[in-house]
Motif scaffolding. Structure first.
Motif, short mmCIF file in Angstrom:
data_model
loop_
_atom_site.label_atom_id
_atom_site.label_comp_id
_atom_site.label_asym_id
_atom_site.label_seq_id
_atom_site.Cartn_x
_atom_site.Cartn_y
_atom_site.Cartn_z
N MET A 166 12.61 -25.17 -6.45
CA MET A 166 11.41 -25.70 -7.07
C MET A 166 11.78 -26.55 -8.27
O MET A 166 12.92 -26.56 -8.70
CB MET A 166 10.47 -24.58 -7.51
N SER A 167 10.81 -27.26 -8.84
CA SER A 167 11.09 -28.15 -9.96
C SER A 167 11.44 -27.37 -11.19
O SER A 167 10.88 -26.33 -11.48
CB SER A 167 9.86 -29.01 -10.25
N ALA A 168 12.38 -27.86 -11.97
CA ALA A 168 12.76 -27.19 -13.19
C ALA A 168 12.63 -28.07 -14.41
O ALA A 168 13.01 -27.70 -15.50
CB ALA A 168 14.19 -26.68 -13.09
N LYS A 169 12.09 -29.28 -14.24
CA LYS A 169 11.90 -30.13 -15.42
C LYS A 169 10.77 -31.10 -15.16
O LYS A 169 10.70 -31.73 -14.13
CB LYS A 169 13.19 -30.90 -15.74
N LEU A 170 9.88 -31.22 -16.14
CA LEU A 170 8.78 -32.16 -16.03
C LEU A 170 9.23 -33.55 -16.44
O LEU A 170 10.13 -33.71 -17.24
CB LEU A 170 7.64 -31.74 -16.97
N SER A 171 8.58 -34.54 -15.89
CA SER A 171 8.76 -35.89 -16.41
C SER A 171 8.33 -35.92 -17.87
O SER A 171 7.37 -35.29 -18.26
CB SER A 171 7.91 -36.88 -15.61
N ARG A 172 9.05 -36.68 -18.70
CA ARG A 172 8.70 -36.76 -20.11
C ARG A 172 7.54 -37.72 -20.34
O ARG A 172 7.07 -37.86 -21.45
CB ARG A 172 9.91 -37.22 -20.93
N ARG A 173 7.10 -38.42 -19.31
CA ARG A 173 5.94 -39.29 -19.43
C ARG A 173 4.81 -38.71 -18.59
O ARG A 173 4.98 -38.37 -17.44
CB ARG A 173 6.26 -40.71 -18.94
N ARG A 174 3.65 -38.60 -19.21
CA ARG A 174 2.51 -38.04 -18.50
C ARG A 174 1.26 -38.77 -18.96
O ARG A 174 1.13 -39.13 -20.11
CB ARG A 174 2.40 -36.54 -18.79
N PHE A 175 0.34 -38.99 -18.05
CA PHE A 175 -0.92 -39.62 -18.40
C PHE A 175 -2.03 -38.60 -18.24
O PHE A 175 -2.21 -38.04 -17.17
CB PHE A 175 -1.20 -40.82 -17.50
N LEU A 176 -2.72 -38.32 -19.32
CA LEU A 176 -3.82 -37.36 -19.29
C LEU A 176 -5.11 -38.12 -19.47
O LEU A 176 -5.32 -38.80 -20.47
CB LEU A 176 -3.65 -36.33 -20.41
N PRO A 181 10.40 -19.28 -10.14
CA PRO A 181 10.62 -19.84 -11.47
C PRO A 181 11.97 -19.50 -12.09
O PRO A 181 12.29 -20.00 -13.17
CB PRO A 181 9.49 -19.22 -12.30
N SER A 182 12.78 -18.67 -11.42
CA SER A 182 14.06 -18.29 -12.00
C SER A 182 15.18 -19.27 -11.68
O SER A 182 16.36 -18.96 -11.88
CB SER A 182 14.46 -16.88 -11.52
N VAL A 183 14.85 -20.48 -11.23
CA VAL A 183 15.87 -21.47 -10.89
C VAL A 183 16.38 -22.26 -12.09
O VAL A 183 17.21 -23.15 -11.93
CB VAL A 183 15.34 -22.48 -9.83
N GLN A 184 15.93 -21.96 -13.29
CA GLN A 184 16.33 -22.76 -14.44
C GLN A 184 17.86 -22.84 -14.62
O GLN A 184 18.38 -23.94 -14.83
CB GLN A 184 15.66 -22.23 -15.71
N PRO A 185 18.63 -21.76 -14.55
CA PRO A 185 20.09 -21.92 -14.66
C PRO A 185 20.67 -22.80 -13.56
O PRO A 185 21.60 -23.58 -13.80
CB PRO A 185 20.61 -20.48 -14.54
N ALA A 188 16.62 -10.35 -15.81
CA ALA A 188 17.94 -9.80 -15.51
C ALA A 188 18.98 -10.56 -16.34
O ALA A 188 18.73 -11.67 -16.82
CB ALA A 188 18.24 -9.93 -14.02
N GLN A 189 20.15 -9.97 -16.48
CA GLN A 189 21.21 -10.58 -17.27
C GLN A 189 21.53 -11.99 -16.79
O GLN A 189 21.76 -12.21 -15.60
CB GLN A 189 22.48 -9.72 -17.17
N GLY A 190 21.50 -12.95 -17.71
CA GLY A 190 21.85 -14.33 -17.39
C GLY A 190 20.71 -15.17 -16.85
O GLY A 190 20.87 -16.38 -16.66
N GLN A 191 19.56 -14.57 -16.59
CA GLN A 191 18.45 -15.34 -16.02
C GLN A 191 17.74 -16.18 -17.08
O GLN A 191 17.80 -15.90 -18.29
CB GLN A 191 17.41 -14.40 -15.39
N ALA A 192 17.08 -17.20 -16.63
CA ALA A 192 16.17 -18.00 -17.45
C ALA A 192 15.10 -18.55 -16.52
O ALA A 192 15.36 -18.80 -15.34
CB ALA A 192 16.90 -19.14 -18.16
N LEU A 193 13.90 -18.72 -17.05
CA LEU A 193 12.77 -19.17 -16.23
C LEU A 193 12.34 -20.58 -16.61
O LEU A 193 12.56 -21.05 -17.73
CB LEU A 193 11.56 -18.24 -16.43
N THR A 194 11.73 -21.26 -15.66
CA THR A 194 11.01 -22.49 -15.89
C THR A 194 9.65 -22.36 -15.22
O THR A 194 9.56 -21.88 -14.08
CB THR A 194 11.73 -23.72 -15.33
N PHE A 195 8.61 -22.78 -15.91
CA PHE A 195 7.27 -22.82 -15.31
C PHE A 195 6.85 -24.26 -15.03
O PHE A 195 5.66 -24.54 -14.86
CB PHE A 195 6.26 -22.15 -16.23
N ASN A 196 7.82 -25.16 -14.95
CA ASN A 196 7.47 -26.57 -14.78
C ASN A 196 7.00 -26.92 -13.38
O ASN A 196 6.62 -28.06 -13.13
CB ASN A 196 8.65 -27.45 -15.19
#
Length: 300
Positions: A1-11, A115-119, A152-160
């Motif tokens: 899954m995606s782990a980083k949002l585009s830094r440009r967004r139009f709201l 969401p645990s794909v950040q690493p 868990a040890q070493g994990q990191a999350l992304t909700f992007n």
């Protein structure tokens, strides 16, 4: 899954006020330009000036709250604290709500939404080997209770792959509480209050490939090729053992958060897998799939 949002967004927010007179709605809209969720933002409110100002303030408040909860770039966010320490005690209600939705979509997609794909994403972005990072992935390793969220040890999350949709839902709900009855919110994903609104579904290379009509519903679009990580798509399977099967996926659902998460996962799933997942998701959820050859499939 995606782990980083585009830094440009139009709201963009277009709203017709409940009970407003026709002349008021024909007046010039109230607009705001600035930054929200770490990206360029533009708010446009078609409503009487006082209500429009209130709507902009409410929208910005919701976006700031979303950033304080889910941002990977804000070191003080709840997500950053969890990733840094491995534990988040007394998680805020919205943070807990989002993790529970992650659990539901994780189950519905047979583990593809994770969401645990950040690493793993960080390793791929640096061009490093991903075997060690892939072993860290696994949403089932994350402990979630009302009192504590623990990694868990070493994990990191992304909700992007879900937070843009969740923020969109937050803004829509806030504007509804102000009495607005016809609102289209685009905070990376689209959510409609009232309607209908006609929305074009677009791919970075193919352009608009389909359209949908939203009334009190939401739609989210994911394009794996929009960002490359050393030749790999930015939407990653938690086991890093499969590549995207569709160039773009749009998912329509009752909430933008659900649509966002589903569209992210569906990019990595076959047609039969998506059909099975849709049967496990809330009724009315559907997906529009764009294949590499330009053909389009509608499921659900």
């Amino acid at each position: 899954m995606s782990a980083k949002l585009s830094r440009r967004r139009f709201l963009a927010i277009s709203a017709a006020a409940l009970g407003a007179t026709a002349p008021a709605l024909q007046a010039a809209p109230v607009t705001w330009r600035g930054f929200a969720l770490g990206a360029e933002a533009h708010l446009t409110i078609h409503a009487p000036p006082l209500l429009a100002d209130q709507a902009i303030a409410a929208a910005l408040s919701q976006l700031r709250q979303a950033e304080q909860l889910f941002s990977l770039y804000n070191p003080a966010s709840a997500l950053s604290q969890l990733n840094r320490t491995g534990v988040l005690r007394n998680p805020p209600p919205r943070f807990l709500d989002l993790t529970r939705l992650c659990t539901r979509v994780h189950a519905a997609t047979a583990g593809v939404f994770d969401p645990s794909v950040q690493p793993l994403w960080q390793a791929a972005a640096r061009g490093e080997g991903i075997s060690k990072a892939a072993r860290l992935a696994g949403w089932h390793k994350v402990s979630v209770t009302e009192q504590t969220i623990r990694l868990a040890q070493g994990q990191a999350l992304t909700f992007n792959g879900i937070a843009q949709g969740y923020a969109t839902d937050m803004v829509r709900a806030a504007l509804g509480r102000l009495g607005l009855e016809r609102v289209l919110v685009n905070a990376g994903e689209f959510a409609a209050l009232g309607g209908p609104f006609r929305i074009g579904l677009a791919d970075p290379e193919h352009g608009i490939f389909a359209a949908c009509s939203l009334k009190n519903r939401a739609v989210a679009t994911s394009s794996p090729g929009a960002l490359q990580l050393h030749g790999a798509a930015h939407i990653l399977h938690p086991a890093f053992d499969r590549r995207p099967k569709w160039v773009t996926v749009s998912t329509e659902a009752a909430s933008a958060a659900l649509a966002d998460a589903a569209s992210t996962a569906f990019c990595l799933m076959s047609e039969s897998e998506i059909t099975a997942a849709l049967a496990r998701l809330p009724a009315g959820t559907n997906a529009t799939l764009l294949a590499q050859d330009g053909s389009v499939k509608l499921l659900g």
